[in-house]
Scaffold this motif. Structure first.
Motif, short mmCIF file in Angstrom:
data_model
loop_
_atom_site.label_atom_id
_atom_site.label_comp_id
_atom_site.label_asym_id
_atom_site.label_seq_id
_atom_site.Cartn_x
_atom_site.Cartn_y
_atom_site.Cartn_z
N GLU A 1 6.07 9.76 -6.33
CA GLU A 1 7.22 10.44 -5.72
C GLU A 1 8.52 9.68 -6.01
O GLU A 1 9.56 10.29 -6.28
CB GLU A 1 7.04 10.55 -4.20
N ILE A 2 8.45 8.37 -5.93
CA ILE A 2 9.64 7.55 -6.16
C ILE A 2 10.06 7.67 -7.63
O ILE A 2 11.25 7.82 -7.92
CB ILE A 2 9.37 6.09 -5.76
N GLU A 3 9.11 7.63 -8.54
CA GLU A 3 9.45 7.77 -9.96
C GLU A 3 10.05 9.13 -10.26
O GLU A 3 11.00 9.25 -11.04
CB GLU A 3 8.21 7.51 -10.82
N THR B 1 0.84 -1.20 0.00
CA THR B 1 0.00 0.00 0.00
C THR B 1 0.87 1.24 0.00
O THR B 1 0.62 2.20 -0.76
CB THR B 1 -0.94 -0.01 1.22
N TRP B 2 1.91 1.24 0.84
CA TRP B 2 2.83 2.38 0.89
C TRP B 2 3.49 2.58 -0.46
O TRP B 2 3.58 3.71 -0.96
CB TRP B 2 3.89 2.15 1.97
N ALA B 3 3.97 1.51 -1.08
CA ALA B 3 4.64 1.61 -2.38
C ALA B 3 3.70 2.20 -3.43
O ALA B 3 4.10 3.06 -4.22
CB ALA B 3 5.16 0.24 -2.81
N LEU B 4 2.47 1.73 -3.44
CA LEU B 4 1.49 2.23 -4.41
C LEU B 4 1.21 3.71 -4.20
O LEU B 4 1.17 4.49 -5.15
CB LEU B 4 0.20 1.41 -4.31
N GLU B 5 1.04 4.10 -2.94
CA GLU B 5 0.75 5.51 -2.63
C GLU B 5 1.91 6.43 -2.97
O GLU B 5 1.69 7.59 -3.32
CB GLU B 5 0.39 5.66 -1.14
N HIS B 6 3.13 5.95 -2.85
CA HIS B 6 4.31 6.80 -3.05
C HIS B 6 5.01 6.58 -4.38
O HIS B 6 6.07 7.16 -4.62
CB HIS B 6 5.28 6.61 -1.89
N ALA C 1 11.76 10.99 -8.10
CA ALA C 1 13.10 10.97 -7.52
C ALA C 1 14.06 10.18 -8.41
O ALA C 1 15.21 10.60 -8.62
CB ALA C 1 13.06 10.38 -6.12
N ARG C 2 13.61 9.06 -8.94
CA ARG C 2 14.45 8.26 -9.84
C ARG C 2 14.83 9.04 -11.08
O ARG C 2 15.98 9.02 -11.53
CB ARG C 2 13.73 6.97 -10.24
N GLN C 3 13.84 9.72 -11.65
CA GLN C 3 14.08 10.49 -12.86
C GLN C 3 15.09 11.60 -12.58
O GLN C 3 16.01 11.82 -13.36
CB GLN C 3 12.79 11.05 -13.40
N ALA C 4 14.92 12.30 -11.46
CA ALA C 4 15.86 13.38 -11.09
C ALA C 4 17.26 12.81 -10.89
O ALA C 4 18.25 13.42 -11.33
CB ALA C 4 15.37 14.09 -9.83
#
Length: 141
Positions: A130-132, A122-127, A134-137
């Motif tokens: 934001e993670i994508e 659930t946490w991974a899906l919600e965030h 951060a990865r792109q940056a």
């Protein structure tokens, strides 16, 4: 690159043989870390997480799991289920039918694990956005 089973801190060059000296106190901490590492290796595997989430709802047959877990090979699903069974998280029940029917089901221990796994999912899906971002940056640097 160090293998996971050898992931302890290296001895300092000014303290030769440091890693060979047995630790009189805290020795159990090392074995605790090894034990926790082996459990986390099992439950942190991506296939394990997906299988546990699917078995959380109800028992399932092998081919049903294989269809539902996209991209998993038959061999990897077999290894994952075997590992879960070995760790006491899944039971395998063979029914004497023709052809034999095999069901996989979470044990009480497996159901206990499914709760934090669900929370992590659930946490991974919600965030994920934001993670994508951060990865792109990071990749653009």
């Amino acid at each position: 690159m160090l293998k996971p089973e050898h992931s302890h801190l290296p001895a300092h060059s000014d303290d030769p043989g440091h890693s060979d000296v047995p630790a009189p106190q805290g020795a159990s901490a090392h074995s605790d870390c090894l034990g926790v590492n082996s459990v986390l290796s099992r439950v942190g595997d991506k296939w394990t997480v997906l299988v546990i989430m699917l078995l959380r709802e109800r028992p399932r047959r092998f081919n049903e799991l294989k269809r539902m877990v996209g991209g998993i090979s038959q061999r990897m699903l077999t290894l994952t289920l075997r590992g879960l069974e070995r760790d006491g998280l899944v039971t395998r029940t063979v029914f004497p039918t023709v052809p034999p029917r095999v069901d996989y089901e979470l044990t009480p221990l497996g159901h206990g694990l499914s709760q934090p796994v669900q929370a992590l999912g659930t946490w991974a899906l919600e965030h994920l956005p934001e993670i994508e971002t951060a990865r792109q940056a990071f990749d653009e640097r």
